[in-house]
Design an enzyme around this catalytic site. Structure first.
Site, PDB file in Angstrom:
ATOM      1  N   THR A 314       0.837  -1.206   0.000  1.00 48.72           N
ATOM      2  CA  THR A 314       0.000   0.000   0.000  1.00 48.72           C
ATOM      3  C   THR A 314       0.867   1.249   0.000  1.00 48.72           C
ATOM      4  OG1 THR A 314      -1.729  -1.176   1.221  1.00 48.72           O
ATOM      5  CG2 THR A 314      -1.821   1.223   1.241  1.00 48.72           C
ATOM      6  N   GLN A 344      -6.197  -2.143  -2.508  1.00 45.15           N
ATOM      7  CA  GLN A 344      -5.433  -0.966  -2.100  1.00 45.15           C
ATOM      8  C   GLN A 344      -4.686  -0.352  -3.282  1.00 45.15           C
ATOM      9  OE1 GLN A 344      -5.288  -4.025  -0.683  1.00 45.15           O
ATOM     10  NE2 GLN A 344      -4.883  -3.901   1.532  1.00 45.15           N
ATOM     11  N   GLN A 366     -10.359   2.158  -3.380  1.00 46.60           N
ATOM     12  CA  GLN A 366      -9.917   1.836  -2.028  1.00 46.60           C
ATOM     13  C   GLN A 366      -8.584   2.527  -1.750  1.00 46.60           C
ATOM     14  OE1 GLN A 366      -9.912  -2.349  -1.051  1.00 46.60           O
ATOM     15  NE2 GLN A 366      -8.702  -2.061   0.807  1.00 46.60           N
ATOM     16  N   ASP A 367      -8.503   3.216  -0.583  1.00 51.76           N
ATOM     17  CA  ASP A 367      -7.250   3.851  -0.134  1.00 51.76           C
ATOM     18  C   ASP A 367      -6.785   4.973  -1.066  1.00 51.76           C
ATOM     19  OD1 ASP A 367      -7.430   1.949   1.806  1.00 51.76           O
ATOM     20  OD2 ASP A 367      -5.541   0.950   1.355  1.00 51.76           O
ATOM     21  N   ASP A 388     -12.307   2.947   2.868  1.00 54.22           N
ATOM     22  CA  ASP A 388     -11.195   3.531   3.632  1.00 54.22           C
ATOM     23  C   ASP A 388     -10.428   4.574   2.817  1.00 54.22           C
ATOM     24  OD1 ASP A 388     -11.952   1.517   5.417  1.00 54.22           O
ATOM     25  OD2 ASP A 388     -10.337   0.173   4.823  1.00 54.22           O
ATOM     26  N   ARG A 456     -14.160   3.511   9.931  1.00 50.29           N
ATOM     27  CA  ARG A 456     -13.969   2.341  10.787  1.00 50.29           C
ATOM     28  C   ARG A 456     -12.561   2.399  11.365  1.00 50.29           C
ATOM     29  NH1 ARG A 456     -13.032  -3.046   7.072  1.00 50.29           N
ATOM     30  NH2 ARG A 456     -11.741  -2.123   5.443  1.00 50.29           N
ATOM     31  N   TRP A 458      -9.106   1.540  11.919  1.00 46.48           N
ATOM     32  CA  TRP A 458      -7.996   0.739  11.412  1.00 46.48           C
ATOM     33  C   TRP A 458      -7.069   0.318  12.553  1.00 46.48           C
ATOM     34  CZ3 TRP A 458      -3.656   2.832   7.655  1.00 46.48           C
ATOM     35  CH2 TRP A 458      -2.894   1.745   7.195  1.00 46.48           C
TER      36      TRP A 458
END
Length: 550
Positions: A314, A344, A366-367, A388, A456, A458
């Site tokens: 990531t 990611q 995502q990310d 996220d 959420r 992490w």
């Protein structure tokens, strides 16, 4: 890392006082990990503290030796990582080498952050740098997780590193706790800080026409740059794909800027003309005070597609990654086009302290936006993503931004944030202020088929506050989603304050101990640019827009 840098850090460390062995157990018992503290402190070779020091000075001396001990272990860990990188470069598993390469950079940065913390007299600077060091530890581990490399690899390829890295994580937490305790032990400084905070909260004012919407740590010259129409004539370096500039690629311009900037005291402005620049760009921490200016969102686009599914960590998947202090970007788009199925895939990663992103767009799934570490300010930006998609362990505020939730894969839900604070003493968090969270066009037609949550946890002490923002009806009534079972639900800090819109009703929100609907202006005031992003000692005021009373 160069031997001269390590030598310099050891010379700095050798100048600090150390703690008498009889006082160590009492002091260590006040840390998060007393056994680790006692073990390393008592094994220190210089256990002689002058009894003439008062308790206040002893507190600072104990902090100094704690940092020295932590530095010693960080240097040893760096040596072990270097050996592991060399071992894996001799034909061992390529995936493992990618993770070890991340660790090598991260441990070099940790040594730098510890060195700066040891020599700094600014409490909040040191808090920021120690918090970033803790983030580095977690990120090194994450690389192996991203690439599905088992713990057994770590234990076999570098058994000493596996234990030392665990100890170092605890030593960093101890150092941060000791630093925080020693810095607040002075009654005079505490009194001054409290007086200043009250002045900040009570003295809120309406945004005046002369205010420009930037925090005060943005210098007057940088404000003028941000408010001016920078073009080829006023920029130091011009990038243009048609050959009309100095360079055709951003990477070439960054290499040239490194020569131009010298020691980093001069602001170097790189103007990037309209176009799609398909390249992965990295601004190292040695490249300070760079400024990128484009021709506008969706006109100047930096585009890449690195992702976890295709073998990137990531951390390394970022299309644009910046670590250099004082970085500014304006009127640009940073995107990762890998798509939701690749998981990611970071568009922008920032670990740049005191950085500003103004009128920029971040596009991914995502990310998308990795607010990695240190102090960051986002103003008038657009952020697109699914899962996220604003995440990391920085001290970050997004103000007057548009946050667009995109359509995820059919079996997914959406989470706007995933904040990664692992230690309660870190000064980090994600703050969304005076912004809008709504559905992107691709989700709008089918948003009833997907659940969307504000965030959420992490990590265990995840901290996110959303205040005075408009939350569209796509936000699920629960508001927030667990990471795994009950993990972090008691220790996180999730807050909502005076939000509006169809998704802002808090009656159906989660009942976690760590969640709260903030009703106090004083409590909410802790998360403004003036009080949260930088701290009272070095950020005496704020130029960002806010309503009277907050």
């Amino acid at each position: 890392m160069g031997s001269l840098v390590i030598l310099a850090t050891l010379i700095i460390a050798s100048k600090f006082l150390v703690v008498h062995s009889n006082s160590i157990p009492t002091s260590c018992n006040q840390t998060p990990y007393p056994q680790v503290c006692n073990h390393y402190m008592n094994n220190n070779n210089n256990n002689n503290l002058s009894s003439t020091l008062d308790l206040h000075d002893q507190g600072f001396a104990f902090r100094d030796i704690a940092l020295k001990v932590t530095m010693d272990q960080a240097i040893e860990a760096h040596r072990l990582v270097t050996s592991a990188v060399n071992l894996n470069s001799l034909g061992h598993e390529e995936r493992a080498k990618l993770a070890w390469d991340d660790c090598l950079e991260l441990y070099e940065d940790t040594i730098d952050k510890l060195s700066r913390s040891m020599s700094s007299k600014d409490v909040l600077d040191a808090n920021t740098w120690l918090s970033a060091s803790i983030a580095n530890q977690q990120t090194c581990q994450n690389g192996f997780i991203d690439l599905n490399i088992p713990i057994s690899h770590l234990q076999s390829s570098s058994p000493n590193f596996y234990k030392l890295s665990t100890d170092l994580s605890m030593l960093l937490s101890n150092s941060l706790a000791i630093h925080k305790a020693s810095s607040t032990s002075s009654s005079s400084s505490s009194s001054s800080s409290a007086m200043h905070f009250n002045k900040q909260v009570r003295g809120r004012r309406l945004l005046l026409k002369s205010d420009d919407g930037f925090p005060e740590w943005v210098s007057a010259s940088d404000r003028k740059l941000l408010q001016s129409n920078i073009g080829p004539k006023s920029a130091d370096i011009v990038v243009s794909q048609d050959g009309s500039g100095n360079y055709k690629s951003i990477t070439e311009a960054v290499a040239a800027a490194k020569k131009t900037s010298g020691s980093g005291t001069k602001r170097v402005v790189i103007y990037v003309k309209a176009g799609v620049y398909k390249e992965n760009v990295e601004i190292k921490k040695t490249m300070k005070r760079l400024m990128f200016v484009g021709d506008g969102m969706d006109a100047t686009i930096v585009s890449g597609n690195k992702n976890a599914q295709d073998g990137s960590t990531t951390f390394r998947s970022a299309t644009f990654a910046v670590s250099g202090e004082g970085f500014i970007a304006q009127d640009m788009t940073f995107e990762n086009t890998a798509g939701p199925q690749k998981h990611q895939a970071v568009a922008l990663r920032s670990g740049a302290d005191l950085s500003v992103f103004y009128r920029c767009s971040f596009k991914g799934y995502q990310d998308t936006l990795y607010v990695y570490a240190q102090r960051q300010f986002y103003r008038d930006c657009n952020i697109y993503g699914t899962l996220d998609f604003i995440f990391g362990d920085a001290t970050a505020i997004l103000q007057n931004c548009n946050i667009y939730v995109r359509k995820p894969m059919s079996n997914q839900f959406n989470t706007v944030t995933a904040q990664a604070r692992t230690d309660p003493n870190e000064n980090t968090g994600i703050i969304i202020h005076n912004s809008r969270i709504t559905a992107a066009p691709d989700l709008r037609a089918v948003q009833g088929s997907f659940k969307t949550y504000l965030g959420r946890p992490w990590q265990k002490y995840s901290r996110t506050v959303i205040m005075k923002s408009n939350l569209d009806g796509l936000i699920a009534p629960q508001g927030w989603f667990p990471w795994s079972g009950s993990f972090g639900l008691d220790t996180l800090y999730y807050g909502e304050y005076m939000n509006t819109g169809a998704g802002a009703a808090t009656g159906g929100r989660v009942k976690w101990p760590g969640f709260r609907v903030i009703t106090s202006a004083v409590e909410a005031g802790k998360f403004t640019v003036g009080n949260f992003l930088a701290g009272d000692s070095w950020l005496p005021g704020t130029g960002v827009p806010f309503e009277a009373g907050l």
